[in-house]
Design a protein around this motif. Structure first.
Motif, short mmCIF file in Angstrom:
data_model
loop_
_atom_site.label_atom_id
_atom_site.label_comp_id
_atom_site.label_asym_id
_atom_site.label_seq_id
_atom_site.Cartn_x
_atom_site.Cartn_y
_atom_site.Cartn_z
N LYS A 172 17.59 17.50 -5.15
CA LYS A 172 16.76 18.33 -6.03
C LYS A 172 15.95 19.30 -5.17
N PHE A 173 16.17 20.59 -5.37
CA PHE A 173 15.39 21.60 -4.66
C PHE A 173 14.24 22.06 -5.52
N ARG A 174 13.09 22.28 -4.90
CA ARG A 174 11.89 22.74 -5.60
C ARG A 174 11.30 23.95 -4.88
N GLU A 175 10.38 24.60 -5.56
CA GLU A 175 9.61 25.72 -4.99
C GLU A 175 10.52 26.82 -4.42
N THR A 178 16.39 26.30 -1.09
CA THR A 178 17.83 26.14 -1.23
C THR A 178 18.38 25.42 -0.01
N ARG A 191 5.79 21.20 3.68
CA ARG A 191 6.98 21.08 2.83
C ARG A 191 7.88 20.05 3.48
N GLU A 202 15.24 15.13 -2.21
CA GLU A 202 14.35 16.12 -2.81
C GLU A 202 13.69 16.93 -1.72
N TYR A 203 13.67 18.27 -1.90
CA TYR A 203 13.02 19.13 -0.91
C TYR A 203 12.50 20.40 -1.56
N VAL A 205 9.36 17.60 -1.43
CA VAL A 205 8.96 16.58 -2.37
C VAL A 205 7.66 16.98 -3.08
N ASP A 206 7.53 16.59 -4.31
CA ASP A 206 6.29 16.77 -5.06
C ASP A 206 5.31 15.71 -4.58
N THR A 209 3.11 13.14 -6.64
CA THR A 209 3.70 11.95 -7.25
C THR A 209 4.06 10.87 -6.24
#
Length: 464
Positions: A172-175, A178, A191, A202-203, A205-206, A209
Motif C-alpha cells: 500500500k503506497f501513501r502520500e 510509488t 517516511r 505499506e510506505y 506507514v501511517d 495508527t
C-alpha cells in the motif's frame, strides 16, 4: 524408603536451575511478554512521578507486581540498547555500539543468540512486533534472528527507507509515493516502511495508527498461541519523535502530544494484560515493561523527562541509562514490591533461561539471573553487587556503578557520585574520596580490557 526418595526428587526439581515449576499444568513453560518503549524517560509513568501523564494500567502493574527504581538499559541510544536486551550482553561485546541507519551493511550478527533463538529450542512461538533497529537487510531482520512473526518498522520512526528492501506484491503506497520513489536513494526523513515478515507492506506507514496496530497484532498473537508457550517482544515506536497518537488519544493528555503517545502505550499495556486474563493465562505469563533509554530532552515538549535524574538520551548520566521498569506475574511475583537493587536489561535473557529451562548462549554474556530479585524476595541481592554495572557510550566505557557509588570519566573529567545521597549527580566527590576513585577506575579498566579482548562481530562497524 520410596516415600523419602520421592520427597527428595521433588525438592531437587524445585531448586534445580532448569526447573519449570513456575508454570501451570495447561502450559508446561511460562509465557514471556516484554514491552519496550522508545525514548520514554524515567519520570514518564504515573507511578514514577509524572505530574501530567496518566498511566493507570502501568500503575496497576506496579501495584500487582514489582517496581524497580534502579533499573538500567545497557545503552543510552536505540540500536545498542536493543542488542543488549536481546542478547544479554553489553552492546559493545556483540558488535552494536552505535545506532544503525537504513541500508548500512551491518546489524546484529546471526552468530549471536537472541532471546527468541534461545526460546525456539524450547518450542516457543516467537513474535517481534514494533521497532527492530538491529539491521534492515534480510539477514538481520527479526525473521532471521529467531522470530516466527515480525510486524513493524525496522528502525527509528524519524528515519527513511532502504531502497533495496523487499516489496510485497500488494504493498500500500501513501502520500503520493510509488515504487519508483521508494527505490530512490533520496533521504525522506520520517517516511518509514511498515514490514510484515521480511517485506514492506505499506510506505510510508501511517504513524498515527502504529501503537494501535501493534497492539492488535500482539493481542492476536497471544490468542493464536494461548495453548503453547510464547514469547512476545512488543517494541513500541513511540514516544520517539516524530510523535503520533491515534484520534482516540490525540489531544487528551495534560502533557501535550508526548503525553498522548505515552497514554496510548499505557492503553496498549492494558489491552495485553486484559487479553492474558481473558485467555486464562495471566498466571502463567511474565510481563515486563521498560524503556530503551532516557528521554530526548532537546526536543522540548516533544521529549520526555528523566527527573529527578540528571542527563538524557545519548549521555552516561543517570538520565540516559536509568529507565522505568515494572514487572508482573500473578501468583509468582509478590504484589506491591518496590526495589532499589541494581538490575539491567542484560539480566532479562539469563532470567528467562532459568525460568524456561533453556540453555544459556554458548558465547560469553554479561547478564545474570535476577529471578530472586524479580520475584520480590526481600533478601535478594543485585546481580551486579559484586562486579558492578558499566556505562558505555559508542566505543568507550565512561562510567561504572557499584553499590551507591558511581564513577564517570570522560578524558580528564573525573566525577564521583554517591547516588543514594545525590540521585541528581550534582556533587562531585572525587577529591574527597580518592581511594574510591582509584578502586572504581581499576574496575573499569579491568572490565574494559576483557571486553575489548573478547568482543565479537566488529567487522561491519563505522569509526572503529
Amino acid at each position: 524408603m520410596q516415600k523419602l526418595t520421592l520427597i527428595l526428587l521433588l525438592i531437587t526439581a524445585f531448586f534445580s536451575p532448569k526447573s519449570t515449576v513456575f508454570s501451570q499444568a495447561k502450559n508446561s513453560k511460562p509465557n514471556i511478554v516484554i514491552v519496550f518503549t522508545d525514548d520514554q524517560g524515567y519520570q514518564d509513568v504515573g507511578v514514577f512521578g509524572s505530574p501530567l501523564i496518566s498511566t493507570p494500567n502501568l500503575d496497576n502493574m506496579a501495584k500487582n507486581g514489582i517496581k524497580f527504581t534502579d533499573f538500567y538499559s545497557a545503552s543510552s541510544v536505540c540500536s545498542p540498547s536493543r542488542a543488549a536486551l536481546l542478547t544479554g550482553s553489553y552492546p559493545n561485546r556483540v558488535g552494536v555500539p552505535q545506532v544503525l541507519w537504513p541500508n548500512l551493511p551491518g546489524g546484529l550478527s546471526n552468530e549471536e543468540t537472541t532471546i527468541a533463538n534461545m526460546l525456539k529450542t524450547q518450542n516457543y512461538a516467537t513474535a517481534c512486533i514494533g521497532k527492530w533497529h538491529l539491521g534492515d537487510k534480510q539477514e538481520y531482520l527479526p525473521t532471521s534472528q529467531g522470530f516466527d512473526v515480525y510486524y513493524g518498522i525496522p528502525f527509528s520512526n524519524d528515519m527513511s527507507v532502504n531502497p533495496k528492501s523487499k516489496i510485497a506484491k500488494n504493498i500500500k503506497f501513501r502520500e503520493g509515493m510509488t515504487l519508483d520513489s521508494l527505490r530512490e536513494k533520496k533521504w525522506r526523513g520520517g517516511r518509514v516502511p511498515l514490514f510484515k515478515q521480511d517485506e514492506v507492506i505499506e510506505y510510508p506507514v501511517d504513524q498515527s495508527t502504529l501503537t494501535q496496530r501493534y497492539t492488535e497484532q500482539a493481542v492476536n498473537f497471544i490468542k493464536d498461541n494461548k495453548d503453547k508457550p510464547f514469547f512476545l517482544y512488543l517494541a513500541h515506536s513511540m514516544p520517539h519523535v516524530p510523535l503520533y497518537a491515534s484520534p482516540d488519544f490525540k489531544g487528551k493528555s495534560k502533557r501535550g502530544l508526548y503525553g498522548d503517545a505515552v497514554e496510548e502505550i499505557d492503553w496498549s499495556v492494558g489491552e495485553i494484560l486484559k487479553t492474558l486474563k481473558e485467555q486464562g493465562i495471566d498466571e502463567n505469563t511474565l510481563v515486563i515493561f521498560t524503556s530503551d533509554n532516557g528521554p530526548w530532552t532537546s526536543r522540548g515538549d516533544h521529549g520526555g523527562s528523566a527527573l529527578p535524574l540528571r542527563g538524557h538520551k545519548n549521555e552516561t548520566f543517570e538520565g540516559g541509562f536509568r529507565v522505568p521498569m515494572i514487572a508482573q506475574w500473578n501468583g509468582k511475583i509478590k504484589a506491591g514490591v518496590v526495589t532499589d537493587k541494581i538490575a539491567s536489561t542484560i539480566d532479562i535473557l539469563p532470567t528467562i533461561a532459568y525460568l524456561t529451562g533453556a540453555d544459556l548462549p554458548e558465547k560469553k554474556i554479561d547478564g545474570k539471573n535476577m529471578w530472586l530479585l524479580l520475584s520480590g524476595n526481600e533478601k535478594a541481592k543485585s546481580p551486579h553487587k559484586k562486579d558492578g554495572f558499566f556505562y558505555y557510550k559508542d566505543f568507550k566505557l565512561e562510567a561504572v556503578r557499584k553499590g551507591d557509588w558511581k564513577l564517570r570519566i570522560i578524558e580528564d573529567d573525573v566525577a564521583l557520585y554517591n547516588l543514594k545521597d545525590d540521585i541528581s549527580e550534582q556533587h562531585n566527590l572525587a577529591s574527597t574520596y580518592p581511594k574510591k576513585v582509584k578502586k572504581l577506575k581499576k574496575m573499569m579498566l579491568k572490565f574494559d580490557e576483557e571486553l575489548q579482548k573478547n568482543k565479537r562481530n566488529q567487522q561491519h562497524l563505522r569509526n572503529k
